[in-house]
Scaffold this motif. Structure first.
Motif, PDB file in Angstrom:
ATOM      1  N   GLY A 154       0.872  -2.500   5.444  1.00 22.29           N
ATOM      2  CA  GLY A 154       2.208  -3.165   6.170  1.00 22.29           C
ATOM      3  C   GLY A 154       3.255  -3.326   4.595  1.00 22.29           C
ATOM      4  O   GLY A 154       3.064  -2.722   3.606  1.00 22.29           O
ATOM      5  N   LEU A 155       4.303  -4.733   5.234  1.00 21.56           N
ATOM      6  CA  LEU A 155       5.325  -4.705   4.081  1.00 21.56           C
ATOM      7  C   LEU A 155       4.885  -5.884   3.350  1.00 21.56           C
ATOM      8  O   LEU A 155       3.806  -6.706   4.021  1.00 21.56           O
ATOM      9  CB  LEU A 155       6.494  -5.394   4.845  1.00 21.56           C
ATOM     10  N   ARG A 201       0.599  -2.863  16.501  1.00 27.13           N
ATOM     11  CA  ARG A 201       0.818  -3.089  15.520  1.00 27.13           C
ATOM     12  C   ARG A 201       3.080  -2.917  15.059  1.00 27.13           C
ATOM     13  O   ARG A 201       3.137  -2.255  16.761  1.00 27.13           O
ATOM     14  CB  ARG A 201       0.941  -1.710  14.763  1.00 27.13           C
ATOM     15  N   TYR A 259       0.248  -1.916   0.552  1.00 25.15           N
ATOM     16  CA  TYR A 259       1.700  -2.191   1.169  1.00 25.15           C
ATOM     17  C   TYR A 259       2.796  -1.399   0.854  1.00 25.15           C
ATOM     18  O   TYR A 259       3.367  -1.544  -0.420  1.00 25.15           O
ATOM     19  CB  TYR A 259       1.703  -4.100   0.570  1.00 25.15           C
ATOM     20  N   HIS A 312       4.141  -1.793  10.405  1.00 24.46           N
ATOM     21  CA  HIS A 312       3.862  -3.014  10.116  1.00 24.46           C
ATOM     22  C   HIS A 312       2.227  -3.717  10.939  1.00 24.46           C
ATOM     23  O   HIS A 312       2.566  -3.982  11.636  1.00 24.46           O
ATOM     24  CB  HIS A 312       4.178  -4.177   9.322  1.00 24.46           C
ATOM     25  N   ARG A 344       9.169 -10.844  11.144  1.00 19.28           N
ATOM     26  CA  ARG A 344       8.883  -9.321  10.200  1.00 19.28           C
ATOM     27  C   ARG A 344      10.415  -8.970   9.867  1.00 19.28           C
ATOM     28  O   ARG A 344      10.550  -7.860   8.707  1.00 19.28           O
ATOM     29  CB  ARG A 344       7.830  -8.498  10.764  1.00 19.28           C
TER      30      ARG A 344
END
Length: 144
Positions: free
Chosen positions: A35-36, A107, A48, A68, A83
């Motif tokens: 993810g981020l 997710r 990432y 993410h 997020r």
């Protein structure tokens, strides 16, 4: 793909090539393993997408869709909105919505928009959410 053995200079070169290759794209999709990330000194950073890197696309008026993974820090809806807000603020774009997909591991698909894409992406997300409602949930961005 990012190589875990790369130096920060090698990652920067990869990012510049990606920017060049995606120069004509209206929407940029990122699908990192995990993810981020806002931290540039994180273990397994190659897994990432860095928010600072995504901001380079946003500055060019390209909209973003970022994958993410959820964790166990809070309910999925809370995490997705958190997020999405972090991404939108980090890239200085409008948060459009977050799609929560629960089939398999939970997710998110976080969507931010350049001004010129906001209406189109908002409509597309609503259509997607209606069609895939049994498998996904679209969370609202009201309050940002």
């Amino acid at each position: 793909m990012l190589d875990p053995t790369w130096s920060s200079a090698a990652r920067s070169a990869w990012h510049r090539r990606a920017l060049d290759g995606l120069g004509s794209a209206d929407v940029v999709f990122t699908d990192p393993d995990n993810g981020l990330c806002s931290l540039v000194r994180k273990p397994k950073l190659h897994k990432y997408a860095l928010v600072t890197e995504l901001a380079d696309y946003a500055r060019r008026q390209q909209s973003l869709v970022a994958y993410h993974h959820a964790d166990r820090s809070a309910k999925a809806e809370t995490q997705a909105l958190r997020r999405l807000g972090e991404l939108a603020r980090g890239v200085d774009q409008v948060p459009v919505g977050a799609v929560i997909a629960r089939r398999g591991s939970c997710r998110f698909f976080l969507v931010t928009a350049a001004d010129r894409h906001k209406k189109l992406l908002s409509g597309a997300l609503n259509t997607f959410a209606d069609r895939w409602a049994p498998h996904t949930k679209l969370v609202s961005t009201r309050g940002f």
